[in-house]
Design a protein around this motif. Structure first.
Motif, short mmCIF file in Angstrom:
data_model
loop_
_atom_site.label_atom_id
_atom_site.label_comp_id
_atom_site.label_asym_id
_atom_site.label_seq_id
_atom_site.Cartn_x
_atom_site.Cartn_y
_atom_site.Cartn_z
N THR A 565 44.70 73.54 38.88
CA THR A 565 45.02 72.70 37.72
C THR A 565 44.81 73.51 36.45
O THR A 565 43.73 74.08 36.23
N ASP A 590 47.89 69.61 34.45
CA ASP A 590 48.75 69.29 35.58
C ASP A 590 48.34 67.92 36.15
O ASP A 590 47.18 67.50 36.03
N TYR A 610 51.04 61.12 33.09
CA TYR A 610 51.54 62.47 33.38
C TYR A 610 53.05 62.48 33.62
O TYR A 610 53.60 63.49 34.04
N ASN A 665 51.19 65.63 30.40
CA ASN A 665 51.57 66.64 31.39
C ASN A 665 51.87 67.97 30.70
O ASN A 665 52.41 67.99 29.58
N THR A 666 51.55 69.09 31.37
CA THR A 666 51.87 70.40 30.80
C THR A 666 53.37 70.58 30.62
O THR A 666 53.82 71.27 29.70
N THR A 667 54.16 69.93 31.48
CA THR A 667 55.62 70.04 31.32
C THR A 667 56.09 69.31 30.06
O THR A 667 57.05 69.75 29.41
#
Length: 860
Positions: A565, A590, A610, A665-667
């Motif tokens: 993560t 993540d 997320y 979320n990282t995205t």
């Protein structure tokens, strides 16, 4: 003149009895003066360093801060084309671009970290002519290409580096391997930073990620141009652009100094606080000394009154003795303080922070403050005994000397003590009932002060009760000698109370901090067990350093891992549904972070946070801004674009881990923040495959072998690390409190020594009727032990009360477990008995050597 002569005669006649009180003043003044000299010297060192390293005028990005480690590993920069603009300004002799980054780690060929252990930064940059203001190349030459690097002499000496050795500089864009081509020595003191220099092209490419940028421009003025005038001209040449910050040498040095100011102030005031505690303890010693001296000189003072001395003259005579004691102790304390400061500098040098004695700074205010404090505190402590001396009547000359006038504590004092203690206890109880930590802290402070004063005032009453109880357990075992020791301790409850109170203060603070520290560790451990699901935690061992991408990739090659993560923190400006705006940090992680950290939600589902263009907020933030699930928050990322994110979950703030964190979320973050500006991981989490925990742990450690600044911890490691950090902090505090305890021990020694002198005839009579020297020494030792245990019992009990109340405030911040460190408490209590034995060694020895006939014949 008669009063002065009398005071001088009495002072030198009792110089042996004054010595321990003078030591108490000396230690307290030395701690104050040592602290002031040490911090002033540190200020001088940093002032010289910052003044020497700053150019006449510096141009840097507007929002750049001297103490910031960049989130993405690349410092803010300016285009190299600005140099040509700056050079056109009137008064510019030279302008050159500089590169500097603190987001680096430097290791040797054995993968050993070359950075400081004291928290001082590791800096990498290019060598410029401006560096010659503060450094000179004393060996080899400056780097001439990507395979050469120059290092500062202090780092070279500390780590035994020499020309030709290989160093690896770890930066966000990759590793830089180069051999040492030169060593540069500071012309001023370097407090401990490790510095490496690269050639300009390599520094730009590897530290900033681009060949045409610099972190700042250093401008040198022509002869006759002031820095202020040059600053105006440079700003004009840049068309007054708001994107740049233009500073004179003085302004740049002040900015650097301000970044250090809070650290130095905290250290200074913390040490002065402990000096204040030592002064408070010393007051009891001085009060006891003068009280006993007055009691022993009752006949002498009565004779002085009989032949015409007024009350004021007797009063002034005792106060003048106190002034002399204060002056002597303070002068010695100032000198000892300078020595203490030098000792602290040597200690810091051994730990890695270099401070030169050439920068030793003793401002005139330091001895003035030390002398004033020492004299004022001593005179205030002697005031009550002096008033008591003034009240001695001429008829006292006809009575036996040495009979204290205050054998029993008055009912007024006892009543006042009970009222203060009761009020303090009520304040501590109110602390435990507070709903907010800010409100409770006020009650806690009031409760601590009132209970402390109350216990001091009620000390004589408590002495009669507690000493009798302790005697049943400790002294009665030694038969008649033990009973004699008990009666001696109870002979003057006020004296016993004051002596025990001196020890009580230091041990109360020890007990309080022990309870708080143990409760913090226990609470954090429980929270980790309850909340953390990850098997492994990876983070930098250097405060503020983030995980570089190549280290993250190395971790991901480790076998036996179910998932990793990534955890990043991004700065943003949030516009809430109620129209308010706030600057906040948001956490990009993540989706597996839900498994790594179990968070309760009060609304919505955390998994939905997320999703695309979604986020979560903490319940305190949601309540403050009227946010509910389904609302939209406008998030303007400081490193990227603006996003409109839907609130999919509201998390509970009933936790101590990630309290108040906002997740996405990282995205989602990557959609609005460019890759080159995306922050590095602050921390990483890993979950091992079932049954492969040991293998995965070893594999993760092996994968980071080339990156020694990062550490892999399982949950047991993390808990132990937390325990060690709190333990180290407590050990420092205990070390500082040791000064107050030493002064308290001197108080016990002084009380016993003067008590032996006071009881000279009595001791002679006891020896004459058969008491042996061994029994006499044992009697005095037992008296000392019971006084020390009395002070310890009060202090530990009071401290545990303070610590328990303080823990209730910590519970409001998520640290809900109360743990009493009984091994520490019991150890301190037992150690107090040995302190009593130690304090009695000299008085007992002197009593045992008394000549029986001379003792019987002595006149009080």
């Amino acid at each position: 003149m008669t009063v002065w002569k009398t005071s001088m005669r009495n002072f030198f006649a009792h110089k042996g009895r004054m010595a321990l009180s003078a030591v108490a003043v000396l230690l307290s003044v030395a701690f104050v003066c040592g602290t002031l000299v040490f911090t002033d010297t540190m200020n001088t060192t940093f002032d010289k360093l910052f003044a020497a390293t700053a150019a006449d005028v510096t141009v840097s990005p507007k929002t750049a801060k001297v103490d910031d480690i960049p989130e993405n590993g690349k410092p803010q920069s300016l285009p190299a084309s600005l140099i040509a603009q700056v050079e056109k300004a009137d008064g510019v002799k030279k302008a050159e671009g500089a590169v500097s980054s603190s987001a680096v780690t430097v290791v040797n060929s054995d993968n050993e970290n070359m950075g400081s252990d004291t928290g001082a930064p590791t800096l990498a940059g290019n060598w410029t002519q401006n560096e010659l203001r503060s450094m000179e190349i004393t060996s080899g030459h400056a780097p001439r290409g990507p395979t050469e690097v120059m290092v500062d002499a202090d780092t070279a000496d500390k780590h035994h580096l020499k020309i030709g050795d290989e160093l690896r500089t770890i930066a966000v864009t990759g590793d830089i391997r180069a051999r040492i081509s030169g060593i540069a020595t500071f012309k001023v003191t370097n407090p401990g930073a490790a510095i490496v220099y690269l050639d300009t092209a390599t520094a730009q490419r590897k530290l900033l990620g681009s060949p045409g940028v610099f972190t700042q421009i250093s401008v040198t003025a022509e002869q006759g141009f002031s820095d202020a005038r040059l600053k105006q001209n440079v700003a004009a040449a840049l068309d007054g652009s708001a994107a740049y910050k233009v500073q004179t040498q003085k302004e740049a040095a002040e900015a650097n100094k301000d970044s250090m100011g809070s650290f130095l102030d905290v250290m200074k005031y913390a040490m002065l606080g402990f000096a204040g505690i030592a002064f408070l303890v010393g007051i009891f010693l001085i009060v006891n000394t003068f009280s006993m001296l007055v009691a022993q000189r009752t006949r002498e003072i009565g004779l002085m009154r009989a032949i015409g001395s007024s009350r004021k003259q007797v009063n002034r005579s005792v106060l003048l003795e106190a002034v002399l004691l204060g002056i002597v102790g303070s002068i010695l304390g100032v000198a000892a303080g300078v020595g203490l400061a030098v000792g602290l500098m040597k200690l810091m040098g051994a730990l890695g922070m270099e401070l030169s004695t050439e920068d030793l700074t003793v401002a005139w205010t330091t001895p003035a403050i030390g002398l004033a404090l020492g004299v004022i505190v001593t005179v205030l402590a002697a005031y009550v005994p002096a008033r008591r001396a003034g009240k001695v009547s001429p008829m006292a000359a006809l009575r036996d000397a040495g009979s204290p006038a205050d054998a029993k504590s008055g009912w007024v004092r006892a009543g006042l003590g009970l009222v203060l203690t009761g009020a303090g206890a009520a304040a501590l109880w109110s602390t435990t009932q507070a709903d907010k930590a800010s409100d409770g802290s006020l009650f806690l402070g009031l409760g601590v002060v009132l209970t402390l004063i109350g216990f001091i005032v009620i000390g004589p009453l408590l002495a009669g009760i507690v000493v009798r109880a302790l005697s049943v357990v400790v002294l009665r075992l030694f038969g008649p000698v033990g009973r004699l020791a008990e009666r001696n301790a109870l002979r003057n409850p006020r004296r016993t109370g004051a002596t025990g109170a001196a020890l009580m203060i230091g041990l109360a603070l020890v007990a309080c901090l022990s309870v708080v520290g143990s409760s913090m560790v226990a609470s954090a451990t429980e929270e980790l067990d309850k909340s953390v699901g990850a098997d492994f935690i990876v983070q930098s061992g250097t405060p503020g350093q983030l995980i570089v991408p190549q280290a993250a990739k190395a971790l991901e090659t480790a076998p036996g891992i179910e998932h990793f993560t990534h955890y990043k923190v991004l700065g943003a400006k949030l516009t809430n549904p109620d129209g308010s705006t706030t600057d906040e940090d948001v956490t990009a992680a993540d989706p597996t972070y839900q498994q790594d950290l179990r968070r309760e939600t009060v609304a919505g589902e955390l998994s939905a946070a997320y999703g695309d263009n979604a986020m979560s907020v903490g319940d305190a933030y949601a309540t403050a801004h009227g946010i509910k699930v389904g609302d939209t928050i406008t998030v303007a990322f400081k490193a990227g674009e603006t996003a409109k994110l839907k609130v999919a979950a509201i998390t509970s703030d009933e936790t101590n881990v990630d309290k108040g964190a906002m997740y996405l979320n990282t995205t989602t973050a990557a959609t609005y923040v460019p890759a080159d500006k995306m922050p590095q991981n602050m921390i990483m989490f890993a979950k091992a495959q079932d049954g492969k925990e040991k293998e995965a742990y070893a594999a993760l450690k092996d994968s980071l072998h080339a990156y020694p600044t990062y550490k892999v911890q399982n949950q047991a490691d993390f808990k132990e690390d937390l325990k060690d950090q709190i333990g180290q902090l407590l050990n420092i505090v205990y070390g500082l409190l040791a000064l107050a305890i030493i002064v308290a021990v001197l108080g016990v020694v002084n009380t016993l020594a003067l008590s032996v002198v006071e009881r000279t005839r009595e001791i002679g009579l006891m020896r004459a009727i058969g008491l042996s020297r061994r029994q006499l020494r044992r009697m005095i030792r037992l008296e000392s032990v019971v006084i020390a245990l009395f002070g310890a019992l009060l202090g530990l009990g009071l401290g545990m009360g303070w610590g328990t109340s303080a823990q209730k405030l910590l519970a409001l911040e998520g640290l809900g477990v109360l743990e009493i460190p009984w091994p520490t408490i019991i150890t301190v209590f037992v150690a107090s008995a040995f302190v009593g034995l130690f304090a009695a060694l000299v008085p007992a020895f002197r009593a045992g050597r008394m000549n029986v006939l001379k003792a019987i014949a002595t006149d009080g």
